[in-house]
Design a protein around this motif. Structure first.
Motif, PDB file in Angstrom:
ATOM      1  N   LEU A 262       0.828  -1.196   0.000  1.00  0.00           N
ATOM      2  CA  LEU A 262       0.000   0.000   0.000  1.00  0.00           C
ATOM      3  C   LEU A 262       0.867   1.253   0.000  1.00  0.00           C
ATOM      4  O   LEU A 262       0.662   2.164  -0.802  1.00  0.00           O
ATOM      5  CB  LEU A 262      -0.900  -0.022   1.236  1.00  0.00           C
ATOM      6  CG  LEU A 262      -2.054   0.959   1.288  1.00  0.00           C
ATOM      7  CD1 LEU A 262      -3.003   0.708   0.133  1.00  0.00           C
ATOM      8  CD2 LEU A 262      -2.803   0.818   2.603  1.00  0.00           C
TER       9      LEU A 262
ATOM     10  N   ARG B  83       3.331   1.484  -3.225  1.00  0.00           N
ATOM     11  CA  ARG B  83       2.731   1.917  -4.472  1.00  0.00           C
ATOM     12  C   ARG B  83       1.905   3.192  -4.308  1.00  0.00           C
ATOM     13  O   ARG B  83       1.767   3.963  -5.267  1.00  0.00           O
ATOM     14  CB  ARG B  83       1.789   0.825  -4.997  1.00  0.00           C
ATOM     15  CG  ARG B  83       2.496  -0.471  -5.292  1.00  0.00           C
ATOM     16  CD  ARG B  83       2.029  -0.982  -6.626  1.00  0.00           C
ATOM     17  NE  ARG B  83       2.041  -2.430  -6.670  1.00  0.00           N
ATOM     18  CZ  ARG B  83       1.491  -3.129  -7.648  1.00  0.00           C
ATOM     19  NH1 ARG B  83       0.819  -2.490  -8.594  1.00  0.00           N
ATOM     20  NH2 ARG B  83       1.559  -4.426  -7.653  1.00  0.00           N
ATOM     21  N   GLY B  84       1.371   3.390  -3.112  1.00  0.00           N
ATOM     22  CA  GLY B  84       0.452   4.513  -2.928  1.00  0.00           C
ATOM     23  C   GLY B  84       1.157   5.824  -2.643  1.00  0.00           C
ATOM     24  O   GLY B  84       0.697   6.885  -3.073  1.00  0.00           O
TER      25      GLY B  84
ATOM     26  N   VAL C 163       1.821   8.340  -5.323  1.00  0.00           N
ATOM     27  CA  VAL C 163       0.591   8.955  -5.843  1.00  0.00           C
ATOM     28  C   VAL C 163       0.121  10.092  -4.945  1.00  0.00           C
ATOM     29  O   VAL C 163      -0.238  11.165  -5.409  1.00  0.00           O
ATOM     30  CB  VAL C 163      -0.522   7.888  -5.976  1.00  0.00           C
ATOM     31  CG1 VAL C 163      -1.799   8.524  -6.539  1.00  0.00           C
ATOM     32  CG2 VAL C 163      -0.054   6.745  -6.856  1.00  0.00           C
ATOM     33  N   VAL C 164       0.123   9.827  -3.603  1.00  0.00           N
ATOM     34  CA  VAL C 164      -0.493  10.797  -2.697  1.00  0.00           C
ATOM     35  C   VAL C 164       0.404  11.988  -2.406  1.00  0.00           C
ATOM     36  O   VAL C 164      -0.019  12.927  -1.743  1.00  0.00           O
ATOM     37  CB  VAL C 164      -0.922  10.154  -1.362  1.00  0.00           C
ATOM     38  CG1 VAL C 164      -1.921   9.046  -1.612  1.00  0.00           C
ATOM     39  CG2 VAL C 164       0.281   9.649  -0.584  1.00  0.00           C
TER      40      VAL C 164
ATOM     41  N   ILE D 270     -11.895   3.592  -6.337  1.00  0.00           N
ATOM     42  CA  ILE D 270     -11.003   2.431  -6.402  1.00  0.00           C
ATOM     43  C   ILE D 270     -11.593   1.395  -7.358  1.00  0.00           C
ATOM     44  O   ILE D 270     -10.928   0.887  -8.265  1.00  0.00           O
ATOM     45  CB  ILE D 270     -10.819   1.800  -5.001  1.00  0.00           C
ATOM     46  CG1 ILE D 270     -10.071   2.778  -4.088  1.00  0.00           C
ATOM     47  CG2 ILE D 270     -10.065   0.471  -5.099  1.00  0.00           C
ATOM     48  CD1 ILE D 270      -9.889   2.266  -2.677  1.00  0.00           C
TER      49      ILE D 270
ATOM     50  N   THR E 224      -2.643   2.612 -11.279  1.00  0.00           N
ATOM     51  CA  THR E 224      -1.654   2.961 -10.256  1.00  0.00           C
ATOM     52  C   THR E 224      -2.274   3.903  -9.218  1.00  0.00           C
ATOM     53  O   THR E 224      -2.004   3.803  -8.021  1.00  0.00           O
ATOM     54  CB  THR E 224      -0.442   3.670 -10.909  1.00  0.00           C
ATOM     55  OG1 THR E 224       0.003   2.862 -11.986  1.00  0.00           O
ATOM     56  CG2 THR E 224       0.674   3.886  -9.902  1.00  0.00           C
ATOM     57  N   GLN E 225      -3.120   4.797  -9.724  1.00  0.00           N
ATOM     58  CA  GLN E 225      -3.750   5.772  -8.824  1.00  0.00           C
ATOM     59  C   GLN E 225      -4.571   5.074  -7.735  1.00  0.00           C
ATOM     60  O   GLN E 225      -4.729   5.602  -6.632  1.00  0.00           O
ATOM     61  CB  GLN E 225      -4.634   6.718  -9.643  1.00  0.00           C
ATOM     62  CG  GLN E 225      -4.999   7.982  -8.891  1.00  0.00           C
ATOM     63  CD  GLN E 225      -6.000   8.814  -9.668  1.00  0.00           C
ATOM     64  OE1 GLN E 225      -6.897   8.285 -10.324  1.00  0.00           O
ATOM     65  NE2 GLN E 225      -5.831  10.118  -9.612  1.00  0.00           N
TER      66      GLN E 225
ATOM     67  N   TRP F  75      -3.883   2.768  -5.786  1.00  0.00           N
ATOM     68  CA  TRP F  75      -3.146   2.570  -4.536  1.00  0.00           C
ATOM     69  C   TRP F  75      -3.131   3.832  -3.684  1.00  0.00           C
ATOM     70  O   TRP F  75      -3.180   3.778  -2.468  1.00  0.00           O
ATOM     71  CB  TRP F  75      -1.721   2.100  -4.830  1.00  0.00           C
ATOM     72  CG  TRP F  75      -1.726   0.702  -5.375  1.00  0.00           C
ATOM     73  CD1 TRP F  75      -1.674   0.340  -6.691  1.00  0.00           C
ATOM     74  CD2 TRP F  75      -1.851  -0.489  -4.616  1.00  0.00           C
ATOM     75  NE1 TRP F  75      -1.761  -1.014  -6.803  1.00  0.00           N
ATOM     76  CE2 TRP F  75      -1.862  -1.567  -5.540  1.00  0.00           C
ATOM     77  CE3 TRP F  75      -1.961  -0.774  -3.261  1.00  0.00           C
ATOM     78  CZ2 TRP F  75      -1.977  -2.878  -5.152  1.00  0.00           C
ATOM     79  CZ3 TRP F  75      -2.057  -2.097  -2.881  1.00  0.00           C
ATOM     80  CH2 TRP F  75      -2.073  -3.128  -3.804  1.00  0.00           C
ATOM     81  N   GLY F  76      -3.052   4.951  -4.367  1.00  0.00           N
ATOM     82  CA  GLY F  76      -3.085   6.219  -3.647  1.00  0.00           C
ATOM     83  C   GLY F  76      -4.424   6.423  -2.947  1.00  0.00           C
ATOM     84  O   GLY F  76      -4.488   6.828  -1.782  1.00  0.00           O
TER      85      GLY F  76
ATOM     86  N   LEU G 120      -4.660   4.202  -0.017  1.00  0.00           N
ATOM     87  CA  LEU G 120      -3.850   4.696   1.095  1.00  0.00           C
ATOM     88  C   LEU G 120      -4.578   5.819   1.838  1.00  0.00           C
ATOM     89  O   LEU G 120      -4.615   5.840   3.071  1.00  0.00           O
ATOM     90  CB  LEU G 120      -2.493   5.188   0.562  1.00  0.00           C
ATOM     91  CG  LEU G 120      -1.495   5.655   1.622  1.00  0.00           C
ATOM     92  CD1 LEU G 120      -1.230   4.546   2.625  1.00  0.00           C
ATOM     93  CD2 LEU G 120      -0.193   6.100   0.978  1.00  0.00           C
TER      94      LEU G 120
END
Lengths: 279, 310
Positions: B61, B64-65, B68-69, B266, B279-280, B282-283, B286
Motif C-alpha cells: 500500500l 505503491r500509494g 501517488v499521494v 477504487i 496505479t492511482q 493505490w493512492g 492509502l
C-alpha cells in the motif's frame, strides 16, 4: 450465662441522653414484608422510626436489613417481581398507597449507599446539587447556596472549596462517601437511609462518617444498616434486630432503644448476636 | 487434639522417599517445559500467519500509494481520463474525497441519534419490543452490505423519486451503521453500574432523567468508540453506495447531487484500461486507510483521556 462474662464483654453503648425522646415519629412500619417473585425476603417488621434519632438495623447476612431499608424509599419499585406488603407511613401517609408520588417520597427520604457512588461524569459541585437539578431547580444562587450548605453539613466544604469543579472521582473513598451524604442532604430530606455506609471505608474515614451522623441528627432522622456491632452501639439511639427464620426469610426479632438491645434484650437470640456468638 | 493425624515432620521422612519425590518432580518439570515450548512456538506461528499478510499489504500500500499521494493535485483536482497523447494525466480525486466526507457525515447525522437512543432503550428495557429490536439489530449487523444499497435504491432513489444522490448513499450507509451503533451503545449502557442509577432514583430523579443525565454520560466513552467503529466501517464500504450515489464527477457538498466516493473510485479505476489510473488506485486506498486510522486513533486517544479524567 454467667454475669461476670457478660459484664466483661458488654458492649459499651455511648450515652445518648442528648438525643430527643422518642416522642415524634418520622416513619412507621406496620407488619411490613418484602417478597421477590412470591418468596418472602423479610417480614413481620413493625416498629416506629423516631424523629431526629439514629435507628440502626442489625442482624447477620441474609436477615433482610438492606431489603427492608430499600423498601423505605421504594427502591424495590424497579425490581421485577418485588412486592412490599404491610404499611409504611411517612408523616402518617402510606408511601405505597397514599397520596404521595414516588419522586416526592425520594426527595423526602434520601439514601446513601454501601459503596460511595458519586456520579463519575460530574464535578464535586454538580454532584452536590445533582438532586436539585434533577428536580428542576435552575437558579444559580439557590444551587450555589445549597452546594455550600450541604457540603458544610457533610464536613467536606473546607477540603473541597477550592476545587469544586474537579471531578468527584478525584476524592478519596471517605470524601466520596461524604459527598454522597452531601448530595442527599442538599434535598433537605426528613429521613436519610444509609446502607452500610462505612463498609467500604478505612477506620478513620469511618469515624468521620460516624461523627457526621451524630451531628446530622439535629436536622434529619437517620436509619442505618450496619454489620458492625460496635458501630450500632456507638451511633444509634434505637435498634432493630433482624434474623433469618426457618424458611430463610428475615424477620424482626426485637426493636428497642440501642441501650436495651445491647444491655438488656428480651429475646435470648438478640443477646447471642450482640455478644458475637453467631452472625 | 487426639483425633488429629500426627503429621511427620520433614526430617523424619526417609532419604529414599525424598529422592523419589525429587525424581518425580524433575520428570514433571521437564514435561511441563517441553509442553510450554511447543505451545509458545505454536503461538508464534499463529502470530506470524496473522501478521505477515497484514504487513505485506501495508508495505504494498505504502510502496505503491505513497508516490501517488505526494502530489497536491491528487487532492485538489477532479479526475481526468488519460488519452493516447497524455497517458499519465489522471487528475485527482477531490470529488471522491469530498463525496466520502459528505456521505459519512450525513450518514452519521442520521444514524447516531437514532442508534444511540435505541441502544439506551434496549439496555434499560426488558420489554418484548426490546427483545425483538435486539434480534433485528443483530441480524442487520450480519446482513451483506449490498442489501442496504438495494434498499436505498428502491426506497430513496426510486420510491421517493430523489434519484442518484449523496443522500441516498448516506441513507444506505446510515442503515449499515445503525446496528453497530445500537449494539455498542447497548453494551456501553449496560456497563454502567446499577448503583449510579439507584443513586439518581434515590434523589427523586425520574427514570428518563436518570437515563439521559447519569447513565448516558457515564457510557459515553463506549458509545463514541462504537460510533467511530461504525463510521470507519461505513466510509470504506463500496457495495451500498455503488447503486445509489451516481458517481458524480464534480465537487459537491449538496445532499441531492450525485457524488463519488473513495471506495467507488477504487472500484472504477481498478477496472480501467489505463495503467496510470490503475496505479492511482493505490493512492486512493492509502488515503482511505489513513482516514480510518486517524478516526480510530483519535477515538482511542479521546477515550483514554476521558478515562483518565475520571
Amino acid at each position: 450465662m454467667d454475669q461476670e462474662f457478660m459484664a466483661k464483654v458488654k458492649m459499651e453503648v455511648v450515652d445518648k441522653s442528648t438525643a430527643p425522646a422518642r416522642s415524634v415519629i418520622a416513619m412507621q412500619l406496620k407488619d411490613v414484608a418484602v417478597s421477590f417473585h412470591g418468596r418472602t425476603a423479610v417480614r413481620d417488621c413493625t416498629f416506629d422510626i423516631a424523629k431526629n434519632r439514629v435507628t440502626s438495623l442489625i442482624g447477620p447476612s441474609g436477615s433482610g436489613k438492606t431489603t427492608l431499608l430499600r423498601a423505605l424509599n421504594r427502591l424495590h419499585d424497579l425490581t421485577p417481581g418485588a412486592k412490599v406488603a404491610g404499611q409504611i407511613l411517612l408523616d402518617g401517609v402510606d408511601i405505597y398507597r397514599g397520596d404521595l408520588t414516588v419522586t416526592e417520597l425520594r426527595t423526602r427520604v434520601g439514601m446513601v449507599f454501601q459503596r460511595p457512588n458519586p456520579f463519575p461524569t460530574m464535578s464535586i459541585y454538580d454532584n452536590a446539587i445533582s438532586g436539585l437539578r434533577f428536580n428542576g431547580v435552575k437558579k444559580k444562587s439557590i444551587l450555589d447556596e445549597a452546594a455550600e450548605s450541604s457540603l458544610r453539613s457533610a464536613a467536606l466544604w473546607d477540603s473541597v472549596e477550592s476545587r469544586l469543579k474537579v471531578a468527584a472521582s478525584n476524592l478519596s473513598g471517605g470524601e466520596q462517601q461524604r459527598l454522597c451524604i452531601a448530595r442527599a442532604l442538599a434535598m433537605d430530606p426528613e429521613v436519610i437511609l444509609m446502607d452500610e455506609p462505612t463498609s467500604a471505608l478505612d477506620p478513620i474515614a469511618t469515624l468521620r462518617i460516624e461523627e457526621l451522623m451524630t451531628s446530622l441528627k439535629q436536622r434529619v432522622t437517620v436509619v442505618i444498616v450496619t454489620h458492625n456491632m460496635q458501630q450500632a452501639a456507638r451511633i444509634s439511639d434505637d435498634c432493630a434486630f433482624l434474623l433469618m427464620g426457618e424458611d430463610r426469610a428475615g424477620e424482626l426479632i426485637e426493636f428497642d432503644t440501642t441501650e436495651k438491645i445491647f444491655n438488656n434484650p428480651i429475646d435470648p437470640r438478640t443477646l447471642d448476636y450482640t455478644l458475637g456468638r453467631f452472625g | 487434639m487426639s483425633d488429629l493425624v500426627d503429621l511427620q515432620s520433614p526430617h523424619e521422612i526417609g532419604h529414599e522417599m525424598r529422592d523419589e519425590i525429587r525424581r518425580i518432580s524433575d520428570h514433571l518439570r521437564r514435561r511441563r517445559q517441553v509442553r510450554s515450548t511447543i505451545m509458545v512456538a505454536l503461538c508464534g506461528v499463529a502470530l506470524a500467519v496473522t501478521a505477515v499478510p497484514l504487513l505485506l499489504l501495508l508495505f504494498e500500500l505504502f510502496h505503491r500509494g505513497l508516490p501517488v499521494v505526494l502530489h497536491t493535485g491528487f487532492y485538489t483536482q477532479l479526475p481526468q481520463t488519460p488519452s493516447l497523447v497524455a497517458p499519465n494525466v489522471t487528475g485527482g480525486v477531490s470529488n471522491a474525497i469530498i463525496g466520502s466526507i459528505v456521505l459519512s457525515a450525513y450518514a452519521a447525522v442520521m444514524a447516531i441519534p437514532v442508534g444511540v437512543l435505541a441502544g439506551v432503550y434496549l439496555a434499560e428495557s426488558d420489554s418484548k419490543l426490546a427483545t425483538m429490536l435486539r434480534i433485528i439489530a443483530q441480524t442487520m449487523a450480519g446482513a451483506p452490505s449490498i442489501l442496504m444499497g438495494l434498499f436505498a435504491f428502491s426506497f430513496v432513489v426510486r420510491a421517493l423519486h430523489i434519484g442518484f444522490s449523496a443522500i441516498a448513499g448516506s441513507f444506505a450507509l446510515a442503515v449499515l451503521m445503525l446496528p453497530v451503533i445500537v449494539i455498542s451503545s447497548e453494551i456501553a449502557v449496560r456497563g454502567v453500574p446499577n448503583t449510579l442509577r439507584e443513586a439518581g432514583l434515590a434523589l427523586g430523579a425520574k427514570p428518563h432523567k436518570v437515563s439521559m443525565r447519569i447513565v448516558l454520560p457515564a457510557a459515553v466513552t463506549g458509545i463514541v468508540t462504537g460510533i467511530i467503529l461504525a463510521v470507519s466501517r461505513a466510509i470504506g464500504e463500496t457495495a451500498p453506495v455503488l447503486l445509489v450515489i451516481g458517481g458524480g464527477y464534480i465537487n459537491s457538498w449538496k445532499p441531492l447531487n450525485p457524488v463519488s466516493a473513495l471506495p467507488l473510485s477504487i472500484y472504477e479505476n481498478a477496472k480501467s484500461q489505463w495503467p496510470s489510473l490503475r496505479t492511482q488506485v493505490w493512492g486512493i486506498a492509502l488515503v482511505l486507510v489513513v482516514f480510518v486510522f486517524i478516526l480510530s486513533l483519535s477515538a482511542r486517544i479521546w477515550a483514554s483521556r476521558k478515562q483518565r479524567a475520571r
